[in-house]
Structures are given as structure tokens and as C-alpha cells.
Design a protein around this motif. Structure first.
Motif, PDB file in Angstrom:
ATOM      1  N   LEU A  42      36.721 -26.649   2.560  1.00  0.00           N
ATOM      2  CA  LEU A  42      35.714 -27.361   1.760  1.00  0.00           C
ATOM      3  C   LEU A  42      35.641 -28.834   2.158  1.00  0.00           C
ATOM      4  O   LEU A  42      34.548 -29.404   2.259  1.00  0.00           O
ATOM      5  CB  LEU A  42      36.041 -27.241   0.272  1.00  0.00           C
ATOM      6  CG  LEU A  42      36.001 -25.827  -0.308  1.00  0.00           C
ATOM      7  CD1 LEU A  42      36.558 -25.815  -1.724  1.00  0.00           C
ATOM      8  CD2 LEU A  42      34.586 -25.277  -0.275  1.00  0.00           C
ATOM      9  N   MET A  43      36.800 -29.438   2.397  1.00  0.00           N
ATOM     10  CA  MET A  43      36.830 -30.851   2.767  1.00  0.00           C
ATOM     11  C   MET A  43      36.192 -31.077   4.132  1.00  0.00           C
ATOM     12  O   MET A  43      35.440 -32.030   4.325  1.00  0.00           O
ATOM     13  CB  MET A  43      38.269 -31.377   2.746  1.00  0.00           C
ATOM     14  CG  MET A  43      38.861 -31.455   1.342  1.00  0.00           C
ATOM     15  SD  MET A  43      40.456 -32.327   1.280  1.00  0.00           S
ATOM     16  CE  MET A  43      41.562 -31.115   1.935  1.00  0.00           C
ATOM     17  N   LYS A  44      36.506 -30.208   5.078  1.00  0.00           N
ATOM     18  CA  LYS A  44      35.930 -30.368   6.419  1.00  0.00           C
ATOM     19  C   LYS A  44      34.410 -30.253   6.352  1.00  0.00           C
ATOM     20  O   LYS A  44      33.691 -31.069   6.940  1.00  0.00           O
ATOM     21  CB  LYS A  44      36.499 -29.334   7.394  1.00  0.00           C
ATOM     22  CG  LYS A  44      35.898 -29.470   8.782  1.00  0.00           C
ATOM     23  CD  LYS A  44      36.582 -28.615   9.813  1.00  0.00           C
ATOM     24  CE  LYS A  44      35.969 -28.878  11.194  1.00  0.00           C
ATOM     25  NZ  LYS A  44      36.779 -28.310  12.266  1.00  0.00           N
TER      26      LYS A  44
ATOM     27  N   SER B 156      40.532 -21.351  -5.312  1.00  0.00           N
ATOM     28  CA  SER B 156      39.254 -20.851  -4.812  1.00  0.00           C
ATOM     29  C   SER B 156      39.507 -19.872  -3.665  1.00  0.00           C
ATOM     30  O   SER B 156      40.598 -19.831  -3.110  1.00  0.00           O
ATOM     31  CB  SER B 156      38.440 -22.054  -4.307  1.00  0.00           C
ATOM     32  OG  SER B 156      37.218 -21.651  -3.755  1.00  0.00           O
ATOM     33  N   ARG B 157      38.502 -19.081  -3.318  1.00  0.00           N
ATOM     34  CA  ARG B 157      38.623 -18.196  -2.154  1.00  0.00           C
ATOM     35  C   ARG B 157      38.718 -18.995  -0.864  1.00  0.00           C
ATOM     36  O   ARG B 157      39.339 -18.578   0.089  1.00  0.00           O
ATOM     37  CB  ARG B 157      37.405 -17.260  -2.053  1.00  0.00           C
ATOM     38  CG  ARG B 157      37.382 -16.152  -3.071  1.00  0.00           C
ATOM     39  CD  ARG B 157      36.174 -15.244  -2.893  1.00  0.00           C
ATOM     40  NE  ARG B 157      34.938 -16.025  -3.006  1.00  0.00           N
ATOM     41  CZ  ARG B 157      33.931 -15.957  -2.144  1.00  0.00           C
ATOM     42  NH1 ARG B 157      33.980 -15.172  -1.111  1.00  0.00           N
ATOM     43  NH2 ARG B 157      32.855 -16.694  -2.316  1.00  0.00           N
ATOM     44  N   HIS B 158      38.064 -20.140  -0.851  1.00  0.00           N
ATOM     45  CA  HIS B 158      38.066 -20.999   0.326  1.00  0.00           C
ATOM     46  C   HIS B 158      39.204 -22.001   0.218  1.00  0.00           C
ATOM     47  O   HIS B 158      39.517 -22.485  -0.862  1.00  0.00           O
ATOM     48  CB  HIS B 158      36.735 -21.750   0.451  1.00  0.00           C
ATOM     49  CG  HIS B 158      35.546 -20.850   0.483  1.00  0.00           C
ATOM     50  ND1 HIS B 158      35.196 -20.139   1.599  1.00  0.00           N
ATOM     51  CD2 HIS B 158      34.644 -20.537  -0.470  1.00  0.00           C
ATOM     52  CE1 HIS B 158      34.120 -19.425   1.342  1.00  0.00           C
ATOM     53  NE2 HIS B 158      33.768 -19.644   0.095  1.00  0.00           N
ATOM     54  N   SER B 159      39.790 -22.331   1.355  1.00  0.00           N
ATOM     55  CA  SER B 159      40.845 -23.345   1.334  1.00  0.00           C
ATOM     56  C   SER B 159      40.229 -24.697   0.997  1.00  0.00           C
ATOM     57  O   SER B 159      39.055 -24.960   1.267  1.00  0.00           O
ATOM     58  CB  SER B 159      41.555 -23.411   2.690  1.00  0.00           C
ATOM     59  OG  SER B 159      40.722 -24.006   3.666  1.00  0.00           O
ATOM     60  N   GLU B 160      41.060 -25.546   0.396  1.00  0.00           N
ATOM     61  CA  GLU B 160      40.617 -26.910   0.122  1.00  0.00           C
ATOM     62  C   GLU B 160      40.251 -27.593   1.439  1.00  0.00           C
ATOM     63  O   GLU B 160      39.266 -28.333   1.505  1.00  0.00           O
ATOM     64  CB  GLU B 160      41.729 -27.676  -0.595  1.00  0.00           C
ATOM     65  CG  GLU B 160      42.026 -27.134  -1.982  1.00  0.00           C
ATOM     66  CD  GLU B 160      43.360 -27.598  -2.554  1.00  0.00           C
ATOM     67  OE1 GLU B 160      43.949 -28.563  -2.027  1.00  0.00           O
ATOM     68  OE2 GLU B 160      43.814 -26.987  -3.534  1.00  0.00           O
ATOM     69  N   ALA B 161      41.023 -27.313   2.488  1.00  0.00           N
ATOM     70  CA  ALA B 161      40.757 -27.922   3.797  1.00  0.00           C
ATOM     71  C   ALA B 161      39.382 -27.519   4.322  1.00  0.00           C
ATOM     72  O   ALA B 161      38.666 -28.350   4.890  1.00  0.00           O
ATOM     73  CB  ALA B 161      41.853 -27.537   4.793  1.00  0.00           C
TER      74      ALA B 161
ATOM     75  N   ASP C 225      36.155 -22.455  -7.689  1.00  0.00           N
ATOM     76  CA  ASP C 225      34.911 -21.778  -7.308  1.00  0.00           C
ATOM     77  C   ASP C 225      34.190 -22.435  -6.141  1.00  0.00           C
ATOM     78  O   ASP C 225      32.969 -22.486  -6.092  1.00  0.00           O
ATOM     79  CB  ASP C 225      33.958 -21.682  -8.513  1.00  0.00           C
ATOM     80  CG  ASP C 225      34.595 -20.956  -9.690  1.00  0.00           C
ATOM     81  OD1 ASP C 225      35.288 -19.954  -9.447  1.00  0.00           O
ATOM     82  OD2 ASP C 225      34.407 -21.394 -10.834  1.00  0.00           O
ATOM     83  N   GLY C 226      34.951 -22.983  -5.201  1.00  0.00           N
ATOM     84  CA  GLY C 226      34.346 -23.571  -4.017  1.00  0.00           C
ATOM     85  C   GLY C 226      33.677 -24.919  -4.245  1.00  0.00           C
ATOM     86  O   GLY C 226      32.959 -25.406  -3.380  1.00  0.00           O
TER      87      GLY C 226
ATOM     88  N   SER D 268      44.050 -31.491   4.225  1.00  0.00           N
ATOM     89  CA  SER D 268      45.208 -30.666   3.935  1.00  0.00           C
ATOM     90  C   SER D 268      45.100 -29.984   2.587  1.00  0.00           C
ATOM     91  O   SER D 268      45.000 -30.648   1.557  1.00  0.00           O
ATOM     92  CB  SER D 268      46.464 -31.547   3.977  1.00  0.00           C
ATOM     93  OG  SER D 268      47.610 -30.792   3.684  1.00  0.00           O
ATOM     94  N   GLY D 269      45.114 -28.651   2.600  1.00  0.00           N
ATOM     95  CA  GLY D 269      45.109 -27.899   1.345  1.00  0.00           C
ATOM     96  C   GLY D 269      44.726 -26.453   1.557  1.00  0.00           C
ATOM     97  O   GLY D 269      43.741 -26.150   2.221  1.00  0.00           O
ATOM     98  N   GLY D 270      45.530 -25.570   0.998  1.00  0.00           N
ATOM     99  CA  GLY D 270      45.263 -24.141   1.076  1.00  0.00           C
ATOM    100  C   GLY D 270      44.276 -23.691   0.009  1.00  0.00           C
ATOM    101  O   GLY D 270      43.668 -24.495  -0.694  1.00  0.00           O
ATOM    102  N   ALA D 271      44.149 -22.378  -0.123  1.00  0.00           N
ATOM    103  CA  ALA D 271      43.243 -21.794  -1.120  1.00  0.00           C
ATOM    104  C   ALA D 271      43.999 -21.646  -2.437  1.00  0.00           C
ATOM    105  O   ALA D 271      44.514 -20.576  -2.748  1.00  0.00           O
ATOM    106  CB  ALA D 271      42.712 -20.450  -0.632  1.00  0.00           C
TER     107      ALA D 271
END
Length: 169
Positions: free
Chosen positions: A61-63, A54-59, A19-20, A48-51
């Protein structure tokens, strides 16, 4: 654990974010990356990380997290295609080649270091790796995840074999 040393890039491996929301173990990785970025003056942080969860990619969220902490946005490169650790490393390596980066330090969690190191060796990736060793994290999360990591290691082997076959062809 290797000494951090200097590297062109830090690669932060993703962790499923529901959930983001950034999972505490992913936050630990990001905080370690931030600390090392400031301490050693790395050129880039590759997130590094796709969705996956969550709807948003891990990348993404990390950025966002790192930029909010003060890392310049142009210093954070996103790899958003990966869905597992093998892909995290392969696609991050491709991003490094695109930006002509030669050396790297992978940041993950303590329970994940052994498998990460094994994958790096199998893929011919020579770089450093590190993990935060906080007691809170080890007791709260990592002991349980260490046993899940054994299962994940067994699942990783066929993925690596497919990748190695693809690279050979």
C-alpha cells in the motif's frame, strides 16, 4: 529529533491499514518521506510492513501511494515480512545490506519516536529518525496513542531480548 541530513535510504515504518486503506498517521509518514526524498535526493525509500490488518501488505500500500505521488517505482523497496516495529527495523536492515546501503533515516510519528530510537540502539542500528509535528495529528491521534505506546514499549522488551538471543547464537 535529529536533523535529517543525507542518507542512502529512508525507512518508513508501517502502520496497521484496515481494508487496504492507508491510515492518516501512515499517510503522514509517507508524505514526510516523499518530501525528504525530493528535498535530499535519497537513493531509496524502504517501506516496511507486512499484511497485519489487511489482505495487502502495508509495504504494498505504501509503495503504491508513493509511486502515485511520483516516486520512481525502482526507488521504493518493499519489506513485507514484519509484523511489529522490531521486525520493521531488522528486516529493513537486511534489505539495506542486500542493496549495499550504509546510512538511513527512519520516518515514523512523534508518539513512536522514543520507542523506535530505543529499538535502534538495542539492535546497534545507527541512523537518523524524524517525525512530522503537525498540530492536527498531535491533537487528533497522537495524544491517545502516546499512552498506548507505553504499553507497546513494555511488550517490545521481550521481543528485543529474543532477537538479541537469536543474534548471539
Amino acid at each position: 529529533m535529529l536533523k535529517p541530513g543525507k542518507a542512502d535510504a529512508i525507512i518508513v515504518l508501517g502502520f496497521v491499514s484496515k481494508d487496504g486503506q492507508i491510515h492518516p498517521l501512515l499517510k503522514e509518514r509517507l508524505d514526510e518521506a516523499y518530501k525528504r526524498f525530493r528535498q535530499y535526493g535519497h537513493q531509496y525509500i524502504i517501506v516496511s510492513g507486512g499484511a497485519v490488518g489487511s489482505r495487502h501488505s502495508e509495504a504494498e500500500l505504501m509503495k503504491k501511494y508513493l509511486v502515485e505521488k511520483g516516486v520512481p517505482a525502482e526507488s521504493v523497496l518493499k519489506e513485507e515480512k514484519s509484523r511489529n516495529t522490531v521486525q520493521n527495523l531488522i528486516y529493513s536492515k537486511q534489505l539495506m545490506e542486500q542493496y549495499q546501503l550504509n546510512s538511513f533515516m527512519v520516518i515514523t510519528n512523534l508518539f513512536h519516536v522514543r520507542r523506535t530510537k530505543y529499538i535502534m540502539q538495542r539492535l546497534g542500528m545507527k541512523g537518523g529518525y524524524c517525525a512530522n509535528r503537525s498540530l492536527r495529528s498531535i491533537v487528533g491521534f497522537q495524544l491517545k496513542l502516546t499512552f498506548l505506546e507505553i504499553r507497546a514499549f513494555r511488550l517490545t522488551l521481550p521481543i528485543i531480548e529474543r532477537v538479541m538471543n537469536d543474534l548471539a547464537n
